[in-house]
Design a protein around this motif. Structure first.
Motif, PDB file in Angstrom:
ATOM      1  N   MET A  62      -2.192  -1.917   5.832  1.00 26.78           N
ATOM      2  CA  MET A  62      -1.573  -1.403   4.613  1.00 26.78           C
ATOM      3  C   MET A  62      -1.265   0.091   4.731  1.00 26.78           C
ATOM      4  N   ARG A  83      -2.720  -6.711   0.226  1.00 25.12           N
ATOM      5  CA  ARG A  83      -2.494  -5.258   0.233  1.00 25.12           C
ATOM      6  C   ARG A  83      -1.211  -4.911   0.986  1.00 25.12           C
ATOM      7  N   PHE A  84      -0.945  -5.632   2.071  1.00 30.47           N
ATOM      8  CA  PHE A  84       0.290  -5.390   2.813  1.00 30.47           C
ATOM      9  C   PHE A  84       1.510  -5.759   1.975  1.00 30.47           C
ATOM     10  N   THR A  92       2.773  -3.175  -0.484  1.00 26.91           N
ATOM     11  CA  THR A  92       3.529  -2.008  -0.024  1.00 26.91           C
ATOM     12  C   THR A  92       5.033  -2.216  -0.173  1.00 26.91           C
TER      13      THR A  92
END
Length: 823
Positions: free
Chosen positions: A285, A325-326, A329
């Motif tokens: 992330m 979480r990735f 982004t």
């Protein structure tokens, strides 16, 4: 050995041994045993003795004594030694030079003791010496730097910890970092350096980088870090680099990350050791946040898919934990319509009304039809590749106008684009409409054709074939196609790569728990609000089934995770989707285990305020259910309820507050736990303030009478004490006119001045002296109760209990003393 030192050492019971891996920086220094050893000072050796030496002479004697214990005690007491000599500049210089010579002691335990005191000494000098930077740089920084290469492992670890503390406190100058610390770290990380030193230096360099400026990192440490990422001999070095890769990326920024670090990251993600690949998955992330959207989509997404399909279970586990979480982004406030405030609150992006005037005149009607279709099926992506259409075509004359209008809108609010408001941006069809207008074709028919073509294009791109071939029945065929797409659970969205979404949705598959992680569903639940925010409410249909599956998961920890975040999800989805899809799940959580209910309760106000008034009112009848818990000793549950009710009062009318919240508040005021009672008294005051603020004086008087009967005349002294506390809070918060207070509450309060329990009289004295008598109303000459009030306070000033006398005589303008422990 000197008797002073022997006694001090024995009485203090100080350990002369050290443990490896002392990483807890909070325990740094000798705060554990302070500056005194049960009455004997560590610096007692400075006192006059039979040797006729000056204090500095005795310091010199013991600092370089042949007895190692003497030297250890001197090193341990250096902070007090400096305090003794800090007033005289010459003596101070002499002590600092002694410290510098002591740092060369051949005994590792002495060097370690000395290094442990360096941060404390540095802080003392920083606070007391005007020439701190020069003295610190000249005498102490060289010691820290030299100890980084000390042959003793414990001394090195102590110096590393000291260095981090000094950096966190901002005590090392940029010049010292660049000219003294960084060169040593670079020397220790040379290919020819000792393996142990090299591994330690890489670790300390990665920790130090977060406290340095971008320029320092980019020019001094980044080239070496890139070399270390490719260290073929020591996997420990590569592992440390992988674990701290995100920090380097966030420091050096996007350009350096994409140009220098990205190739190294690809190599680490394909490293032969699973531990290194796992470390890459964990920091994905942070790396993604440091890249452009194009790199994120085209390069990092395929790379992440390779990690999530890794042959190692541990790598797959870390990748799935980082997947949400990735995905987050990819979020863009201009398309989601939401942004995070500095305090973490999730807010809507303000809408610019001026943008409405900038819409193309021919797009009005199609825009409405496309908007209605978009709300139902959400098929319109921001940009469809593959030859269909692009929203940012620069060839169209309309695009020039749109660009001009967009620029004007950005000057109003750079985070907002009204054409993207609350939905994915629509394709720019103004050119086609102009062409159709020129050819005098019917607009509605052509819009249907465009929509049909768009649906067919998407279906083809997703390898889906509708049962009905495209024809001129337009919307009918398209809707049938979309209906079948939905039946096959195909999620049309172009916010994130589809493979990432598919992998995320698969986290609720029971097979994943067997092959990846038994708690994978919990990780999915934890990151779901972030994924929902990224996709936007227009793509909620992609997550709805997954959310419902998680809400009925057999693991209460999964449901608890959702319960704690359902209020944030409600903000993301808006009132309509919340009422339709979240309220039923919220109702289920209300009847769940206490471990799940507490998540709902902690944010009850945040959720209820998002509902319509009629829907919100339905929960008035359920608030009483929070009084019942699985474990009656779970008093924090009732405490949280009282806190939430204080906030919830504003959401309901004064009639509802009186009918429903009043009884709950009175019950909580009689709780067995004092903490619950204390917060409940504040709740009672808020209710009273609500009633009088709404002009419901009759209800307010009824409530006052109820409080008087229940508390002022309570047979238990804690109830009478509560009445005094409530009266004081009513006065301080101006909950009601003072005239009515003097008629309905003050007489009962004055009657408690002769209460047999001193703790009750203490709060009565405090309320009268610090609050009531300070109100202007009671100082007016015509105040009927002023004399009685004055007499009561004078009587309390001569009370037999000293605490009562103290509070009755205390000047209100002085610092108030908290009497909460008495409640």
């Amino acid at each position: 050995m000197d008797p002073y030192l022997t006694n001090c050492l024995v009485i203090a019971g100080l350990s002369l041994y050290f443990e490896d891996g002392h990483d807890d920086l909070d325990d740094f220094g000798f705060d554990d045993y302070g500056t005194e050893c049960d009455g004997i000072r560590i610096t007692a050796f400075l006192d006059a003795g039979q040797d006729n030496l000056t204090p500095l002479g005795r310091l010199e004697k013991y600092a370089f004594s042949e007895n190692v214990f003497n030297r250890q005690i001197v090193a341990r007491g250096l902070l007090d030694v400096l305090r003794e000599f800090s007033d005289n500049e010459n003596d101070f210089i002499s002590v600092m030079e002694t410290v510098a010579r002591m740092s060369e002691d051949g005994e590792p335990t002495v060097r370690a003791e000395l290094m442990e005191q360096i941060p404390n000494i540095a802080m003392f000098l920083h606070e007391s010496r005007p020439n701190f930077p020069a003295a610190f740089s000249r005498y102490l920084v060289p010691i820290v730097v030299r100890y980084l290469t000390d042959p003793n492992n414990q001394v090195r670890k102590t110096s590393q910890a000291a260095l981090l503390v000094l950096l966190e406190q901002g005590l090392i100058s940029k010049a010292d970092m660049e000219t003294k610390v960084c060169p040593v770290l670079l020397d220790l990380t040379e290919p020819s350096s000792d393996d142990d030193y090299k591994i330690e230096a890489v670790a300390i360099m990665c920790k130090v980088v977060t406290m340095l400026s971008k320029d320092t990192v980019e020019h001094l440490l980044l080239p070496r870090f890139c070399e270390l990422c490719s260290d073929a001999r020591l996997f420990q070095v590569r592992k440390v680099c992988a674990a701290n890769f995100g920090e380097f990326c966030s420091i050096v920024g996007q350009e350096a990350t994409e140009k220098l670090l990205m190739p190294k990251f690809f190599d680490l993600c394909s490293d032969s050791l699973w531990g290194i690949r796992k470390a890459c998955a964990e920091c994905f992330m942070m790396v993604s946040n440091s890249t452009s959207p194009e790199v994120r989509r085209s390069k990092l997404s395929p790379l992440f898919i390779s990690l999530i399909s890794d042959q190692s279970r541990w790598v797959r586990q870390a990748a799935f934990q980082s997947l949400g979480r990735f995905i987050s982004t990819f979020a863009n406030p201009s398309s989601t319509g939401l942004h995070f405030r500095e305090d973490g609150a999730l807010l809507e992006v303000p809408r610019c009304t001026s943008d409405r005037k900038n819409h193309h005149p021919h797009a009005s009607k199609p825009g409405r039809e496309l908007h209605n279709f978009d709300n139902s099926h959400t098929l319109v992506p921001e940009e469809v590749h593959g030859g269909f259409t692009h929203t940012n075509s620069s060839d169209s004359p309309t695009a020039t106008n749109n660009a001009k209008n967009t620029k004007e809108a950005e000057q109003t609010d750079e985070n907002f684009n009204s054409f993207h408001y609350w939905r994915s941006p629509l394709p720019d069809i103004s050119g086609e409409l102009e062409m159709l207008s020129c050819q005098k074709m019917e607009e509605d028919t052509q819009v249907e054709y465009l929509l049909l073509s768009f649906c067919t294009e998407l279906a083809c791109r997703l390898s889906f074939t509708c049962n009905s071939p495209p024809h001129r029945h337009g919307l009918v065929t398209m809707l049938a196609c979309c209906s079948e797409c939905k039946r096959f659970n195909l999620c049309f969205q172009n916010v994130i790569p589809q493979q990432l979404l598919d992998q995320y949705l698969s986290m609720t598959d029971p097979a994943r728990a067997q092959t990846v992680d038994t708690e994978i569903a919990k990780h999915c639940a934890f990151s779901l609000p972030g994924v929902a925010l990224t996709l936007g409410r227009q793509n909620w249909h992609c997550l709805k089934d997954t959310y419902e599956t998680l809400a009925t998961d057999v693991q209460w920890k999964v449901r608890r995770t959702l319960a704690f975040s359902i209020h944030e999800l409600a903000v993301i989805l808006g009132d309509q989707l919340t009422a339709a899809d979240l309220v039923p799940i919220f109702n289920g959580f209300l009847k769940d285990l206490d471990e799940v209910r507490i998540g709902v309760l902690k944010h009850l106000y945040d959720f209820l305020k998002l509902l319509h008034a009629d829907k919100r009112r339905e929960y008035l009848y359920q608030l009483q259910e929070f009084m019942v818990t699985d474990n009656s000793r779970n008093w924090r549950f009732r405490y949280e309820l009282a806190e939430q009710l204080i906030l919830i009062i504003e959401l309901y009318s004064h009639y509802d507050v009186y009918d429903y919240l009043r009884e709950i508040a009175l019950t909580l005021c009689s709780d067995k736990v004092s903490e619950v009672r204390w917060i409940s008294y504040k709740l009672v005051v808020e209710i009273l303030q609500k009633l009088y603020a709404c002009g419901a004086d009759d209800l307010g008087l009824n409530f006052i009478n109820e409080l008087t009967v229940r508390f002022c005349h309570c047979p238990k002294w804690v109830g009478r004490q509560a009445f005094a506390f409530i009266c004081q809070a009513v006065v301080e918060e101006d909950c009601m006119p003072m005239e009515q207070f003097s008629q309905h509450l003050l007489p009962s309060l004055l009657s408690l001045s002769s209460d047999p329990v001193a703790n009750v009289r203490v709060l009565v004295a405090k309320a009268l002296r610090q609050s009531v008598m300070e109100k202007a109303y009671f100082k007016e000459p015509g105040c009927a109760c002023a004399d009685e009030l004055e007499e009561t306070v004078m009587a309390l000033q001569s009370d037999k209990d000293r605490d009562v006398r103290f509070f009755a005589s205390l000047d209100p303008n002085k610092g108030l003393i908290d009497t909460t422990p008495l409640i």
